[in-house]
Scaffold this motif. Sequence first.
Motif, mmCIF file in Angstrom:
data_model
loop_
_atom_site.group_PDB
_atom_site.id
_atom_site.type_symbol
_atom_site.label_atom_id
_atom_site.label_comp_id
_atom_site.label_asym_id
_atom_site.label_seq_id
_atom_site.Cartn_x
_atom_site.Cartn_y
_atom_site.Cartn_z
ATOM 1 N N SER A 114 0.842 -1.192 0.000
ATOM 2 C CA SER A 114 0.000 0.000 0.000
ATOM 3 C C SER A 114 0.879 1.244 0.000
ATOM 4 N N LEU A 115 0.530 2.176 -0.868
ATOM 5 C CA LEU A 115 1.278 3.419 -1.028
ATOM 6 C C LEU A 115 0.527 4.527 -0.298
ATOM 7 N N TRP A 116 1.268 5.317 0.471
ATOM 8 C CA TRP A 116 0.678 6.364 1.295
ATOM 9 C C TRP A 116 1.379 7.687 1.055
ATOM 10 N N ASP A 117 0.639 8.770 1.294
ATOM 11 C CA ASP A 117 1.191 10.118 1.258
ATOM 12 C C ASP A 117 1.246 10.621 2.693
ATOM 13 N N TYR A 118 2.454 10.845 3.185
ATOM 14 C CA TYR A 118 2.656 11.327 4.553
ATOM 15 C C TYR A 118 2.077 12.729 4.701
ATOM 16 N N ASP A 119 1.385 12.958 5.806
ATOM 17 C CA ASP A 119 0.814 14.269 6.098
ATOM 18 C C ASP A 119 1.053 14.585 7.560
ATOM 19 N N SER A 120 1.773 15.660 7.836
ATOM 20 C CA SER A 120 2.116 16.004 9.220
ATOM 21 C C SER A 120 0.964 16.673 9.966
ATOM 22 N N THR A 121 -0.044 17.182 9.262
ATOM 23 C CA THR A 121 -1.135 17.903 9.924
ATOM 24 C C THR A 121 -2.434 17.104 10.040
ATOM 25 N N SER A 122 -2.542 15.989 9.335
ATOM 26 C CA SER A 122 -3.741 15.149 9.425
ATOM 27 C C SER A 122 -3.347 13.706 9.129
ATOM 28 N N SER A 123 -4.349 12.828 9.032
ATOM 29 C CA SER A 123 -4.019 11.424 8.754
ATOM 30 C C SER A 123 -3.460 11.283 7.337
ATOM 31 N N ASP A 124 -2.581 10.309 7.159
ATOM 32 C CA ASP A 124 -1.958 10.072 5.856
ATOM 33 C C ASP A 124 -3.002 9.631 4.842
ATOM 34 N N ASP A 125 -2.783 10.010 3.574
ATOM 35 C CA ASP A 125 -3.708 9.665 2.488
ATOM 36 C C ASP A 125 -3.243 8.403 1.794
ATOM 37 N N ARG A 126 -4.186 7.482 1.568
ATOM 38 C CA ARG A 126 -3.881 6.245 0.854
ATOM 39 C C ARG A 126 -3.866 6.540 -0.643
ATOM 40 N N LEU A 127 -2.748 6.225 -1.279
ATOM 41 C CA LEU A 127 -2.585 6.457 -2.708
ATOM 42 C C LEU A 127 -2.842 5.207 -3.538
ATOM 43 N N GLY A 128 -3.258 4.135 -2.884
ATOM 44 C CA GLY A 128 -3.586 2.904 -3.592
ATOM 45 C C GLY A 128 -2.883 1.708 -2.999
ATOM 46 N N SER A 129 -3.326 0.532 -3.418
ATOM 47 C CA SER A 129 -2.706 -0.709 -2.950
ATOM 48 C C SER A 129 -2.810 -1.768 -4.037
ATOM 49 N N VAL A 130 -1.990 -2.774 -3.886
ATOM 50 C CA VAL A 130 -1.970 -3.898 -4.819
ATOM 51 C C VAL A 130 -1.649 -5.162 -4.033
ATOM 52 N N THR A 131 -2.316 -6.244 -4.379
ATOM 53 C CA THR A 131 -2.025 -7.533 -3.763
ATOM 54 C C THR A 131 -1.267 -8.383 -4.771
ATOM 55 N N ILE A 132 -0.127 -8.886 -4.334
ATOM 56 C CA ILE A 132 0.733 -9.723 -5.173
ATOM 57 C C ILE A 132 0.694 -11.128 -4.606
ATOM 58 N N THR A 133 0.456 -12.106 -5.461
ATOM 59 C CA THR A 133 0.392 -13.497 -5.012
ATOM 60 C C THR A 133 1.641 -14.253 -5.449
ATOM 61 N N GLY A 134 1.975 -15.268 -4.682
ATOM 62 C CA GLY A 134 3.153 -16.071 -4.964
ATOM 63 C C GLY A 134 3.091 -16.817 -6.281
ATOM 64 N N ASN A 135 1.895 -17.071 -6.788
ATOM 65 C CA ASN A 135 1.780 -17.817 -8.051
ATOM 66 C C ASN A 135 1.998 -16.935 -9.283
ATOM 67 N N GLU A 136 2.385 -15.678 -9.100
ATOM 68 C CA GLU A 136 2.683 -14.782 -10.221
ATOM 69 C C GLU A 136 4.126 -14.915 -10.701
ATOM 70 N N PHE A 137 4.849 -15.928 -10.207
ATOM 71 C CA PHE A 137 6.277 -16.012 -10.508
ATOM 72 C C PHE A 137 6.531 -16.198 -11.996
ATOM 73 N N GLY A 138 7.630 -15.611 -12.414
ATOM 74 C CA GLY A 138 8.067 -15.664 -13.809
ATOM 75 C C GLY A 138 9.210 -14.683 -13.978
ATOM 76 N N ALA A 139 9.808 -14.646 -15.125
ATOM 77 C CA ALA A 139 10.992 -13.821 -15.352
ATOM 78 C C ALA A 139 10.662 -12.376 -15.708
ATOM 79 N N GLU A 140 9.453 -12.109 -16.193
ATOM 80 C CA GLU A 140 9.149 -10.778 -16.691
ATOM 81 C C GLU A 140 8.787 -9.798 -15.567
ATOM 82 N N THR A 141 9.048 -8.536 -15.827
ATOM 83 C CA THR A 141 8.663 -7.472 -14.907
ATOM 84 C C THR A 141 7.179 -7.194 -15.099
ATOM 85 N N GLN A 142 6.485 -7.039 -13.977
ATOM 86 C CA GLN A 142 5.056 -6.759 -14.015
ATOM 87 C C GLN A 142 4.820 -5.334 -13.532
ATOM 88 N N TYR A 143 3.741 -4.736 -14.028
ATOM 89 C CA TYR A 143 3.414 -3.355 -13.698
ATOM 90 C C TYR A 143 1.981 -3.303 -13.187
#
Length: 155
Positions: free
Chosen positions: A107-136
């Motif tokens: 999960s990617l977050w944006d730090y904020d010193s004056t309020s709660s941090d903002d969630r910039l998104g998330s991704v779930t990666i599973t172990g069965n995605e293995f392979g040589a290629e780069t994934q985006y």
Amino acid sequence: MTIRRVTAFALTGALALTSLVGAAGAAQADPVDYVQIRLVDLYCGDESEGDHDEAYLNIAANGGKAVKLWPAKASYQTMGTGYRRTLDESNGNALLILGKTESRTLSLWDYDSTSSDDRLGSVTITGNEFGAETQYRVLEGSGGVYTIAYQVIDI
């Protein structure tokens, strides 16, 4: 001499029995296949704030408590539209190793010193995605759009 022969015979039999039990036990246990998530980089297509985000990345295993993954030596990394940051420094984290039937949530977050941090998104990666290629994968949240590049490597 009779005693020595019996002792040698008993010892040989005990070793043979131990070997059979050990071999049977090993044959019954299924080996666990492990993979490693190798993080490549993070690209900012559009920051969530006016001029830049203070981004950081967390990782959670199988729905567990999230821990900070990146950046390793700072609270956050400044990201703006068009910025690309390498994630190599995080590849030593033990949570990046998982079984082929397990998953990790980044999960990617944006730090904020004056309020709660903002969630910039998330991704779930599973172990069965293995392979040589780069994934985006695209992460979107709070107006920000990021792309994370990674590989899942069989180890």
